[in-house]
Design an enzyme around this catalytic site. Structure first.
Site, PDB file in Angstrom:
ATOM      1  N   GLY A  35      29.982 -22.207 -13.326  1.00 27.12           N
ATOM      2  CA  GLY A  35      31.044 -22.543 -14.283  1.00 27.12           C
ATOM      3  C   GLY A  35      31.833 -21.300 -14.671  1.00 27.12           C
ATOM      4  O   GLY A  35      31.673 -20.228 -14.076  1.00 27.12           O
ATOM      5  N   PHE A  36      32.668 -21.458 -15.677  1.00 26.36           N
ATOM      6  CA  PHE A  36      33.539 -20.355 -16.115  1.00 26.36           C
ATOM      7  C   PHE A  36      32.715 -19.165 -16.633  1.00 26.36           C
ATOM      8  O   PHE A  36      32.692 -18.096 -16.030  1.00 26.36           O
ATOM      9  CB  PHE A  36      34.505 -20.904 -17.173  1.00 26.36           C
ATOM     10  N   ASN A  57      24.769 -28.089 -10.864  1.00 23.99           N
ATOM     11  CA  ASN A  57      24.977 -29.359 -10.141  1.00 23.99           C
ATOM     12  C   ASN A  57      26.449 -29.543  -9.739  1.00 23.99           C
ATOM     13  O   ASN A  57      26.815 -30.567  -9.180  1.00 23.99           O
ATOM     14  CB  ASN A  57      24.488 -30.547 -10.968  1.00 23.99           C
ATOM     15  N   GLY A  61      31.258 -27.075 -12.810  1.00 23.25           N
ATOM     16  CA  GLY A  61      31.371 -25.773 -12.137  1.00 23.25           C
ATOM     17  C   GLY A  61      31.964 -25.951 -10.741  1.00 23.25           C
ATOM     18  O   GLY A  61      32.134 -27.077 -10.268  1.00 23.25           O
ATOM     19  N   ASP A  80      20.365 -30.287 -10.802  1.00 21.71           N
ATOM     20  CA  ASP A  80      20.408 -30.479 -12.241  1.00 21.71           C
ATOM     21  C   ASP A  80      19.388 -29.542 -12.873  1.00 21.71           C
ATOM     22  O   ASP A  80      18.316 -29.354 -12.304  1.00 21.71           O
ATOM     23  CB  ASP A  80      19.971 -31.917 -12.546  1.00 21.71           C
ATOM     24  N   TYR A 169      28.549 -33.246 -27.447  1.00 20.05           N
ATOM     25  CA  TYR A 169      28.406 -31.808 -27.214  1.00 20.05           C
ATOM     26  C   TYR A 169      27.747 -31.128 -28.421  1.00 20.05           C
ATOM     27  O   TYR A 169      26.787 -30.375 -28.275  1.00 20.05           O
ATOM     28  CB  TYR A 169      29.800 -31.235 -26.950  1.00 20.05           C
ATOM     29  N   LYS A 173      23.948 -29.483 -28.427  1.00 15.45           N
ATOM     30  CA  LYS A 173      23.748 -28.042 -28.599  1.00 15.45           C
ATOM     31  C   LYS A 173      22.910 -27.745 -29.841  1.00 15.45           C
ATOM     32  O   LYS A 173      22.159 -26.768 -29.874  1.00 15.45           O
ATOM     33  CB  LYS A 173      25.096 -27.330 -28.693  1.00 15.45           C
ATOM     34  N   TYR A 183      10.421 -22.893 -29.515  1.00 13.82           N
ATOM     35  CA  TYR A 183       9.638 -22.201 -28.473  1.00 13.82           C
ATOM     36  C   TYR A 183       9.444 -20.730 -28.847  1.00 13.82           C
ATOM     37  O   TYR A 183       8.419 -20.133 -28.529  1.00 13.82           O
ATOM     38  CB  TYR A 183      10.324 -22.318 -27.106  1.00 13.82           C
ATOM     39  N   THR A 199      36.731 -19.285 -25.695  1.00 21.74           N
ATOM     40  CA  THR A 199      36.834 -18.151 -24.768  1.00 21.74           C
ATOM     41  C   THR A 199      37.699 -18.566 -23.582  1.00 21.74           C
ATOM     42  O   THR A 199      37.644 -19.721 -23.159  1.00 21.74           O
ATOM     43  CB  THR A 199      35.422 -17.723 -24.327  1.00 21.74           C
TER      44      THR A 199
END
Ligand code: UDP
Length: 337
Positions: A35-36, A57, A61, A80, A169, A173, A183, A199
């Protein structure tokens, strides 16, 4: 494929500013590496002689972003991140796998949520089994929703609609952050979380410029084609735009600095602009004949966005250096190339 000269020049700048970070010979798993942000991260690792396993995947991207890297120290695994299992020892994990364009994640809501939630969990399990040296989650300013405190600091809890069009989204996130910190607490994993604000730069949305494009590349594309610039709403909503090289330096510092496990840090430029101002600026920079047209504002579009970056300044000794004019000029040159 040959590397674009504008990207090449920026990578020289990145190598010079990050060369003291010793990552040569280390193996990095970069999820979403085509991706970017991911491809810029891989390119920078490559200039620092690290080994890279890019898992992607290719839903948002693109192979074009990384095809020049396909050599010994770089491998692309088309998979994935939910099901990926590594076959070699990993030293660092960087999770950048998620669709970030609002219209595109609304088209793929389940895959987007799964990438953030199940994908992050799978990567954290890989991290645990590999006893890794660092885990970087790319989170987002979107977790703040339509923020009521501007500039927004890391301890702001957010103002998110959990069932709105952006929740796919935002909530994904938010869970990814909670998983990562859990974790860190339970297993002592060296987790760091970057809340990335808007960005931009070369390679942004190469696959999806018009329909799904983020605002800067979409406006540049429209301006260069002398098409109408489509400002949503009255254009008074704001964003603060960070050029890609500044963002990458911040991400590297956050991942590689010692003694900051479990830290959550805003990374972005705090130069806040209205979208109308951006449209006019791009018309001027491109010397375009485009006119501005106003279209309806998408539901739950945040009214203002500007990061409070004091934590990054203090903890990482990091500040964005590239002005909007300089970054846009490079992005326009790249688009024309
Ligand atoms: N925007 C716009 N016209 C467009 C695309 C986007 O006015 O053709 C606005 C959008 O409504 C938002 C801002 O630009 O206020 C940034 O949109 P983008 O999708 O790039 O990212 P966001 O920050 O909303 O996730």
């Amino acid at each position: 494929m040959k590397l674009n000269p504008i990207i090449k020049k920026d990578l020289d700048i990145l190598r010079d500013s990050l060369s003291r970070h010793m990552v040569d010979g280390k193996t990095f798993l970069v999820a979403g590496g085509a991706g970017f942000l991911g491809s810029w991260f891989c390119d920078t690792l490559n200039t620092l002689n690290a080994r890279i396993i890019c898992v992607d995947n290719l839903l948002s991207g693109s192979d074009d972003n990384i095809s020049h890297l396909k050599k010994d120290a770089f491998q692309l695994v088309k998979s994935d991140i939910i099901s990926y299992k590594p076959t070699e020892k990993i030293d660092y994990i960087v999770n950048m796998a998620c669709i970030a364009s609002p219209p595109l994640y609304q088209k793929h809501p389940i895959q987007t949520l799964d990438a953030s939630v199940l994908g992050t969990r799978n990567l954290l399990e890989i991290a645990r089994k590999n006893d890794i040296e660092g885990f970087l989650l790319s989170s987002t300013s979107e977790i703040y929703g339509d923020a009521t405190i501007i500039p927004t600091p890391e301890d702001y809890w957010g103002n998110v609609n959990p069932i709105g069009p952006r929740s796919i989204y935002d909530e994904g996130k938010r869970v990814a952050e909670t998983y990562s910190l859990s974790y860190c607490q339970k297993y002592g994993l060296p987790v760091r979380i970057a809340r990335i604000f808007n960005t931009y730069g070369p390679r942004l949305d190469t696959k999806s410029t018009n329909q799904y494009g983020r605002v800067i590349v979409k406006f540049i594309d429209q301006a260069l084609k002398s098409e109408s610039i489509t400002v949503y709403g009255d254009g008074r909503q704001t964003r603060s735009f960070c050029y890609i090289t500044d963002q990458i330096v911040g991400l590297f510092k956050l991942l590689l600095r010692q003694g900051i496990d479990g830290q959550v840090v805003n990374l972005g430029n705090d130069d806040e602009r209205t979208i109308l101002e951006l449209a006019k600026f791009i018309i001027k920079l491109t010397n375009s004949k485009s006119e501005i047209t106003f279209q309806s504002l998408p539901k739950d579009d945040p009214k203002r966005r500007r990061p409070d970056i004091r934590k990054a300044e203090e903890l990482l000794e990091w500040q964005p250096k590239v002005s909007l004019e300089e970054g846009l000029t490079k992005t326009v040159a790249y688009t024309k190339h």
